[in-house]
Design a protein around this motif. Structure first.
Motif, PDB file in Angstrom:
ATOM      1  N   UNK A 611       0.857  -0.721  -0.071  1.00 32.59           N
ATOM      2  CA  UNK A 611      -0.220  -0.282  -0.302  1.00 32.59           C
ATOM      3  C   UNK A 611       0.901   1.128   0.208  1.00 32.59           C
ATOM      4  N   UNK A 612       0.945   1.725  -1.047  1.00 32.41           N
ATOM      5  CA  UNK A 612       2.161   3.200  -1.177  1.00 32.41           C
ATOM      6  C   UNK A 612       1.084   3.840  -1.753  1.00 32.41           C
ATOM      7  N   UNK A 613       1.833   5.517  -1.487  1.00 29.55           N
ATOM      8  CA  UNK A 613       1.241   6.360  -2.610  1.00 29.55           C
ATOM      9  C   UNK A 613       2.784   8.091  -2.515  1.00 29.55           C
ATOM     10  N   UNK A 614       2.445   8.303  -3.064  1.00 27.95           N
ATOM     11  CA  UNK A 614       2.475  10.315  -3.984  1.00 27.95           C
ATOM     12  C   UNK A 614       1.925  11.079  -3.478  1.00 27.95           C
ATOM     13  N   UNK A 615       2.788  11.935  -3.686  1.00 31.92           N
ATOM     14  CA  UNK A 615       1.744  13.165  -3.718  1.00 31.92           C
ATOM     15  C   UNK A 615       0.693  13.056  -4.851  1.00 31.92           C
ATOM     16  N   UNK A 616       0.785  12.059  -5.341  1.00 30.16           N
ATOM     17  CA  UNK A 616      -0.547  12.811  -6.328  1.00 30.16           C
ATOM     18  C   UNK A 616      -1.255  11.045  -7.008  1.00 30.16           C
ATOM     19  N   UNK A 617      -0.915  10.040  -6.115  1.00 31.79           N
ATOM     20  CA  UNK A 617      -1.505   8.962  -6.558  1.00 31.79           C
ATOM     21  C   UNK A 617      -0.952   7.600  -5.075  1.00 31.79           C
ATOM     22  N   UNK A 618      -3.088   7.161  -5.464  1.00 32.99           N
ATOM     23  CA  UNK A 618      -2.531   6.234  -4.130  1.00 32.99           C
ATOM     24  C   UNK A 618      -2.632   4.737  -5.231  1.00 32.99           C
ATOM     25  N   UNK A 619      -2.557   3.772  -4.550  1.00 35.49           N
ATOM     26  CA  UNK A 619      -2.287   2.555  -5.501  1.00 35.49           C
ATOM     27  C   UNK A 619      -1.784   1.676  -4.341  1.00 35.49           C
ATOM     28  N   UNK A 620      -3.356   0.946  -4.228  1.00 36.82           N
ATOM     29  CA  UNK A 620      -2.934  -0.354  -3.429  1.00 36.82           C
ATOM     30  C   UNK A 620      -2.366  -2.164  -4.352  1.00 36.82           C
ATOM     31  N   UNK A 621      -2.295  -2.311  -4.472  1.00 34.08           N
ATOM     32  CA  UNK A 621      -1.407  -4.180  -4.748  1.00 34.08           C
ATOM     33  C   UNK A 621      -1.799  -4.704  -3.673  1.00 34.08           C
ATOM     34  N   UNK A 622      -2.596  -6.376  -4.381  1.00 38.27           N
ATOM     35  CA  UNK A 622      -2.134  -7.634  -3.567  1.00 38.27           C
ATOM     36  C   UNK A 622      -2.088  -8.876  -4.374  1.00 38.27           C
ATOM     37  N   UNK A 623      -1.521  -9.378  -3.674  1.00 37.00           N
ATOM     38  CA  UNK A 623      -1.670 -10.748  -4.542  1.00 37.00           C
ATOM     39  C   UNK A 623      -2.978 -11.322  -3.814  1.00 37.00           C
ATOM     40  N   UNK A 624      -2.656 -12.628  -4.323  1.00 34.65           N
ATOM     41  CA  UNK A 624      -3.903 -13.512  -2.939  1.00 34.65           C
ATOM     42  C   UNK A 624      -3.394 -15.356  -3.879  1.00 34.65           C
ATOM     43  N   UNK A 625      -3.341 -15.850  -3.039  1.00 33.55           N
ATOM     44  CA  UNK A 625      -3.567 -17.111  -3.069  1.00 33.55           C
ATOM     45  C   UNK A 625      -4.816 -18.254  -2.832  1.00 33.55           C
ATOM     46  N   UNK A 626      -5.202 -18.904  -4.159  1.00 30.06           N
ATOM     47  CA  UNK A 626      -6.067 -19.615  -4.180  1.00 30.06           C
ATOM     48  C   UNK A 626      -6.061 -20.432  -4.758  1.00 30.06           C
ATOM     49  N   UNK A 627      -7.028 -21.790  -4.270  1.00 29.37           N
ATOM     50  CA  UNK A 627      -7.019 -22.852  -5.033  1.00 29.37           C
ATOM     51  C   UNK A 627      -7.819 -23.353  -6.358  1.00 29.37           C
ATOM     52  N   UNK A 628      -7.083 -23.469  -7.353  1.00 28.62           N
ATOM     53  CA  UNK A 628      -7.612 -23.210  -8.873  1.00 28.62           C
ATOM     54  C   UNK A 628      -9.656 -24.352  -8.250  1.00 28.62           C
ATOM     55  N   UNK A 629     -10.022 -23.027  -8.830  1.00 29.85           N
ATOM     56  CA  UNK A 629     -11.145 -23.644  -9.174  1.00 29.85           C
ATOM     57  C   UNK A 629     -12.550 -23.606  -7.755  1.00 29.85           C
ATOM     58  N   UNK A 630     -11.709 -22.997  -6.687  1.00 26.75           N
ATOM     59  CA  UNK A 630     -12.325 -23.493  -5.378  1.00 26.75           C
ATOM     60  C   UNK A 630     -12.212 -21.758  -4.802  1.00 26.75           C
ATOM     61  N   UNK A 631     -12.350 -21.656  -3.484  1.00 26.16           N
ATOM     62  CA  UNK A 631     -12.138 -20.361  -3.509  1.00 26.16           C
ATOM     63  C   UNK A 631     -11.403 -20.884  -1.694  1.00 26.16           C
ATOM     64  N   UNK A 632     -10.187 -21.903  -1.739  1.00 21.94           N
ATOM     65  CA  UNK A 632     -10.001 -21.776  -0.582  1.00 21.94           C
ATOM     66  C   UNK A 632      -8.680 -21.402  -0.721  1.00 21.94           C
TER      67      UNK A 632
END
Length: 754
Positions: A611-632
């Motif tokens: 979660x980072x920002x400059x005076x001009x722009x706030x940007x949130x980047x996330x990665x998630x581990x999710x078993x394919x075909x499920x929500x596990x």
């Protein structure tokens, strides 16, 4: 006179009465001089009587027909179906949704000369007739026989009735109904309303229904930007859309549409609506090449999901959206959107092997989401939802089932500053306050025992400043801090900054400090945008405007009043610049901008954030581990064949690549942190600043995080005898739970580090 003379005179009179050529002796053959055969039935008197009788019968039938055919109360289904149009912030069309490619526009969105072009070729007497034109019907039949298509047999009113109420079949019954309904419609409606209805219901080819869709399909402009020549071509093409489309027309179709185009302009001259000199200079403008209908490919489907969800929050129901007719302009900047997509592809997707399930099994589970916001306006300028709707039907940018990890820690600090909270020994909590950084240290003062371990179970000593603890994301320090502030007060601050109340919030549980609740990238962008905007409440919004001819949409207020004081917000920002300059976020450091940020990694490495920002722009980047075909939820460790994938790895790399591209060519500024208050130094700085090599390129592995001994830069360790001014009173401590003290829980296999 004698008898002989009398007889001769009588014979002479009889001869004069007898028909020419008939002898006296033939009297018996003709039946005594009476008319014979069929001629007895075709006297002028009988013919006239029969004609008048038929005319009266027709008039009676017409009257009966007029009163027996009712004007439909509802249009046919096809006539009112519309698409929704979604546009980028610059007005260019991003996508259309819905079965029917139509956007109904009011008459003031159609230039007057374009309207006149249709009248000139379809129904020159439109403004004078009563809805039908019997001469026109006859002329249409005559032209059909001759094979010329310069004028139709139906009036514009009839064509509107056919399109809006009836069907396109050619039966005599439908034609009779059309005539009667046209008469009634003409009596009830204004001519301009009939005309705009006609223009909005016509089929123009290229899957375009209505003049707005046609303007976009053939010339790539909105209907109000059409020129007369372009309008004249559209008026020409409706007679035979597939045959007259110049992009695909053969020689005969090209010849016929040119004849019709010239007839439009010539008729306008004849009507006195076009100057003859101007007419001579006009030529048919070739349409653009046909393009596929803008659809849901790439990120478009996710952007539409976000827009529709925002409309739901503003009380526009899904059914109202699905009905079509919305013209929705998003805040999405197409250049920034392209930059974000490129950053995710270059820094993550290109390094994954999603097909090698044997050697790279983790790669199949990696999901990415991101949201970028202008903190001054609250506009969501870019968003990344995943690989595409075909691969995943829900946006990763909007999902709330993963923990934000240590990106929550700045909220704990903000709450401490805002409430004037103090440590267990009575000293104010400031960036220069000291805490015990021992791993697995049992918190003091909590009714719920909690003793989290630091990343890699590392001890940071008995005295570490809050600044250093934030730089290295020391769990034990923030576990004690949330107890000192009180979890309910921290939750109140989090909600004020834009997070939502969901499962996972615990009123007295100090584990909240490690971001154990669910959150999405939009919520976290709200929090960090509020920090960047000096404490003003920022509610990120993806919709710039939304219009519907029968509906209303009131955009939400993206920037509100103070969620926290400016002093608190600026102090947090100054601390987070230390994370970028000297801490776990050093990978995003650049001379191109000034940045503040925080890394975050959820338990068992199931999620990683930057979660980072400059005076001009706030940007949130996330990665998630999710078993394919499920929500596990599964671990990200092993992503791209590497080790632990924390917030300082792929998310930080994506953030930097995007921010550099998004701000390229823009004049970047510095944070205005004149009201930041770091607090008095409670102990001398414990070590020198790290060497440049220590703050440039840490690897994605856990061991790469900067040591706790790194001290803040001189600006971060400035001293002051004035503690932060609280803007709200500290809440009362939660009641102590009764009953036996629960046993100390064993530490989990992994605690969030950053």
């Amino acid at each position: 006179m004698g008898r002989a003379e009398a007889r001769r005179a009588q014979q002479q009179r009889g001869a004069r009465r007898a028909p020419s050529g008939r002898a006296e002796g033939t009297k018996g053959k003709g039946g005594g001089g009476k008319r014979s055969g069929i001629r007895r039935f075709f006297t002028w008197r009988k013919i006239l009587g029969t004609f008048l009788g038929l005319l009266l019968a027709l008039m009676a039938a017409a009257i009966i027909l007029y009163f027996s055919v009712n004007e439909p109360t509802d249009p046919n289904k096809q006539a009112t179906l519309q698409s929704n149009t979604y546009r980028y912030s610059d007005g260019t069309i991003m996508a259309r949704t819905g079965d029917m490619n139509r956007e109904i526009v009011p008459i003031d969105k159609i230039p007057e000369d374009v309207r006149t072009a249709f009248i000139a070729i379809e129904n020159k007497s439109f403004y004078k007739d009563r809805g039908i034109d019997l001469m026109g019907v006859g002329r249409g039949l005559f032209n059909t026989v001759r094979g010329k298509g310069t004028a139709g047999g139906s009036t514009i009113t009839q064509q509107y009735v056919k399109n809006y109420y009836l069907t396109q079949d050619q039966s005599a019954t439908r034609k009779l109904r059309e005539l009667v309904i046209a008469l009634k419609v003409d009596r009830r409606m204004e001519k301009d309303d009939i005309l705009v209805g006609y223009l909005n219901t016509n089929f123009y080819g290229r899957n375009a229904y209505g003049i707005q869709a046609a303007a976009q399909a053939f010339y790539g402009v909105d209907s109000d930007k059409l020129t007369l020549e372009q309008g004249a071509y559209l008026a020409s093409v409706i007679q035979a859309p597939s045959q007259y489309d110049l992009a695909t027309a053969g020689p005969n179709g090209t010849r016929l549409v040119n004849i019709r185009f010239n007839a439009v302009l010539d008729n306008m001259v004849e009507m006195g609506k076009l100057d003859p000199a101007k007419r001579k200079a006009m030529t048919l403008p070739p349409p653009i090449k046909p393009k596929p209908r803008p659809g849901m490919e790439g990120q478009k489907g996710y952007l539409i999901q976000a827009a529709n969800e925002e409309m739901n929050e503003q009380k526009i129901q899904d059914a109202d959206i699905a009905a079509g007719g919305w013209n929705i302009v998003l805040n999405i900047d197409p250049k920034k959107q392209a930059a974000l997509e490129a950053a995710v592809n270059d820094e993550l997707e290109s390094k994954l092997d999603r097909k090698d399930t044997k050697n790279r099994p983790v790669d199949q589970s990696v999901q990415a989401g991101a949201t970028s916001v202008d903190p001054k306006t609250g506009a969501i300028v870019a968003m990344y939802g995943g690989q595409g709707l075909a691969q995943k039907d829900q946006s990763n940018a909007l999902r709330t089932d993963y923990q934000p990890g240590s990106t929550f820690k700045p909220i704990v600090l903000a709450s401490a500053l805002e409430n004037g909270s103090k440590t267990q020994d009575g000293k104010p909590i400031t960036p220069n306050a000291l805490y015990d950084g021992t791993s697995k240290r049992q918190v003091v003062g909590s009714p719920i025992p909690f003793n989290p371990q630091n990343q890699d179970d590392k001890d940071y000593g008995k005295e570490i400043t809050v600044q250093d603890a934030t730089n290295s994301s020391v769990n034990s320090v923030y576990a004690q801090m949330i107890v000192d502030v009180k979890p309910p007060a921290v939750k109140k601050t989090a909600l004020a900054l834009g997070m939502k109340h969901r499962n996972g919030w615990a009123e007295d549980d100090p584990s909240m400090t490690l971001g154990t609740m669910g959150a999405n990238t939009v919520e976290m962008s709200a929090v960090y945008a509020s920090f960047a905007n000096h404490g003003k409440k920022v509610t990120p919004t993806i919709i710039k405007s939304a219009e519907h001819r029968e509906g209303e949409f009131t955009p939400r207020q993206p920037v509100g009043g103070q969620a926290i004081s400016r002093q608190t917000a600026d102090t947090v920002t100054k601390v987070l610049t230390g994370v970028v300059n000297d801490g776990s976020g050093s990978k995003v450091k650049s001379s191109a901008y000034e940045a503040a940020g925080k890394t975050g990694t959820a338990e068992e490495n199931k999620a990683a954030w930057f979660t980072g920002y400059t005076p001009e722009l706030v940007t949130i980047v996330a990665m998630f581990g999710e078993e394919p075909g499920t929500y596990k939820q599964v671990t990200l460790t092993g992503t791209a064949g590497g080790g632990r994938a924390g917030g300082s790895s792929f998310p930080a790399e994506i953030w930097k690549a995007y921010t550099l591209a998004a701000l390229k060519g823009a004049k970047t500024g510095k944070f205005d942190l004149s009201e930041a208050e770091m607090g008095a130094s409670q102990a001398p700085s414990r070590s020198a600043s790290p060497s440049p090599s220590a703050s440039t390129s840490p690897t994605p592995s856990a061991s790469s995080q900067p040591p706790a001994s790194q001290s803040p830069t001189p600006t971060q360790s400035q001293t002051s005898s004035k503690p932060p001014t609280p803007t709200t009173s500290a809440p009362s401590p939660s009641p102590t739970k009764t009953g036996p003290k629960p046993p100390d829980p064993p530490p989990p296999p992994f605690f969030p580090e950053s």
